[in-house]
Design an enzyme around this catalytic site. Structure first.
Site, PDB file in Angstrom:
ATOM      1  N   GLY A  45       0.845  -1.195   0.000  1.00  0.00           N
ATOM      2  CA  GLY A  45       0.000   0.000   0.000  1.00  0.00           C
ATOM      3  C   GLY A  45       0.875   1.237   0.000  1.00  0.00           C
ATOM      4  N   GLN A  50       3.096   9.880   1.228  1.00  0.00           N
ATOM      5  CA  GLN A  50       4.369   9.149   1.187  1.00  0.00           C
ATOM      6  C   GLN A  50       5.197   9.476  -0.050  1.00  0.00           C
ATOM      7  OE1 GLN A  50       2.331   5.214   2.189  1.00  0.00           O
ATOM      8  NE2 GLN A  50       4.210   5.045   3.395  1.00  0.00           N
ATOM      9  N   CYS A  98       5.621  -0.159   7.683  1.00  0.00           N
ATOM     10  CA  CYS A  98       5.256   0.992   6.853  1.00  0.00           C
ATOM     11  C   CYS A  98       6.496   1.447   6.096  1.00  0.00           C
ATOM     12  CB  CYS A  98       4.739   2.116   7.745  1.00  0.00           C
ATOM     13  SG  CYS A  98       4.307   3.616   6.857  1.00  0.00           S
ATOM     14  N   LEU A  99       6.334   1.761   4.819  1.00  0.00           N
ATOM     15  CA  LEU A  99       7.473   2.204   4.013  1.00  0.00           C
ATOM     16  C   LEU A  99       8.066   3.505   4.545  1.00  0.00           C
ATOM     17  CD1 LEU A  99       6.109   1.449   0.419  1.00  0.00           C
ATOM     18  CD2 LEU A  99       7.722   0.072   1.760  1.00  0.00           C
ATOM     19  N   HIS A 140      -4.777   1.394   7.639  1.00  0.00           N
ATOM     20  CA  HIS A 140      -3.391   1.892   7.714  1.00  0.00           C
ATOM     21  C   HIS A 140      -3.180   2.998   6.671  1.00  0.00           C
ATOM     22  CE1 HIS A 140       1.131   1.217   8.087  1.00  0.00           C
ATOM     23  NE2 HIS A 140       1.016   1.978   7.008  1.00  0.00           N
ATOM     24  N   GLU A 141      -3.595   2.724   5.425  1.00  0.00           N
ATOM     25  CA  GLU A 141      -3.403   3.713   4.351  1.00  0.00           C
ATOM     26  C   GLU A 141      -4.271   4.944   4.590  1.00  0.00           C
ATOM     27  OE1 GLU A 141      -0.885   3.378   2.602  1.00  0.00           O
ATOM     28  OE2 GLU A 141      -0.581   1.282   3.162  1.00  0.00           O
ATOM     29  N   HIS A 144      -2.775   7.456   6.852  1.00  0.00           N
ATOM     30  CA  HIS A 144      -1.804   8.351   6.204  1.00  0.00           C
ATOM     31  C   HIS A 144      -2.501   9.593   5.645  1.00  0.00           C
ATOM     32  CE1 HIS A 144       1.970   6.218   6.436  1.00  0.00           C
ATOM     33  NE2 HIS A 144       1.472   5.126   5.902  1.00  0.00           N
TER      34      HIS A 144
HETATM   35 NI    NI Z   1       2.309   3.207   5.919  1.00  0.00          NI
END
Ligand code: NI
Length: 185
Positions: A45, A50, A98-99, A140-141, A144
């Site tokens: 995701g 991000q 998470c990235l 989660h997304e 963000h």
């Molecule tokens: Ni994340």
């Protein structure tokens, strides 16, 4: 185009994003770039903040989990202007990564079921209920897009333990297989 990924400490990850409309410049390219950036980082995701943008968009590809969960085999979607209108069911604890928080994995408590309104990349309106792992990834997304990261759910004690690691991440003192944008560079 593959974007560098913003990491913890970047103010853009703390912004509440805004809805977009069909006049959004370069919309198709944006979706393509978000998928490319996500795949390059081997994520499942990726949300617009991000890659440094404050538009209300995220992309998800759960197909790598299709072997264990056949329903996810074709779950490759862009979510435009998503809004969660209901959370329900039990709260479930599960480890997340998470990235934008490279190297960190922590248990996060989330609702098992959500109802979300969103547009797809063809601007079709959807009002759907998601459960289980899918609901977890979408929450989660979605977080963000609200300026929230999973470490925000950690206990005060855990946050103190993680403080050094988070500082390292914000300084770019972390190893990643993908390019990151370091806030304090
Ligand atoms: Ni994340």
């Amino acid at each position: 185009m593959i974007y560098p990924i913003t990491v913890f400490g970047d103010p853009v990850l703390r912004k509440v994003t805004t809805d977009i409309d069909q006049n959004y410049k370069g919309f198709e390219k944006l979706i393509e770039d978000m998928f490319d950036t996500m795949y390059n980082a081997e994520g499942i995701g990726l949300a617009a903040p991000q890659i440094g943008l404050t538009c209300r968009v995220f992309v998800v590809d759960l197909s790598p989990l299709g072997e264990e969960e056949p329903l996810l085999k074709d779950f490759i979607k862009a979510f435009i202007n998503p809004h969660i209108i209901e959370k329900s069911g039990d709260k479930v604890l599960m480890e997340e990564g998470c990235l934008s928080l490279p190297g960190l994995r922590e248990d996060v408590l989330r609702y098992d079921t959500i109802r979300m309104k969103y547009l797809d990349s063809n601007w079709q309106v959807h009002d759907e209920v998601f459960t289980g792992f899918t609901a977890r990834v979408l929450q989660h997304e979605y977080d963000h897009l609200e300026g929230v990261m999973f470490v925000d759910y950690c206990s005060p004690l855990k946050k103190r333990i993680l403080k050094g690691k988070l500082t390292d991440i914000s300084k770019g003192q972390v190893t990643t297989t993908y390019r990151i944008k370091v806030p304090r560079a």
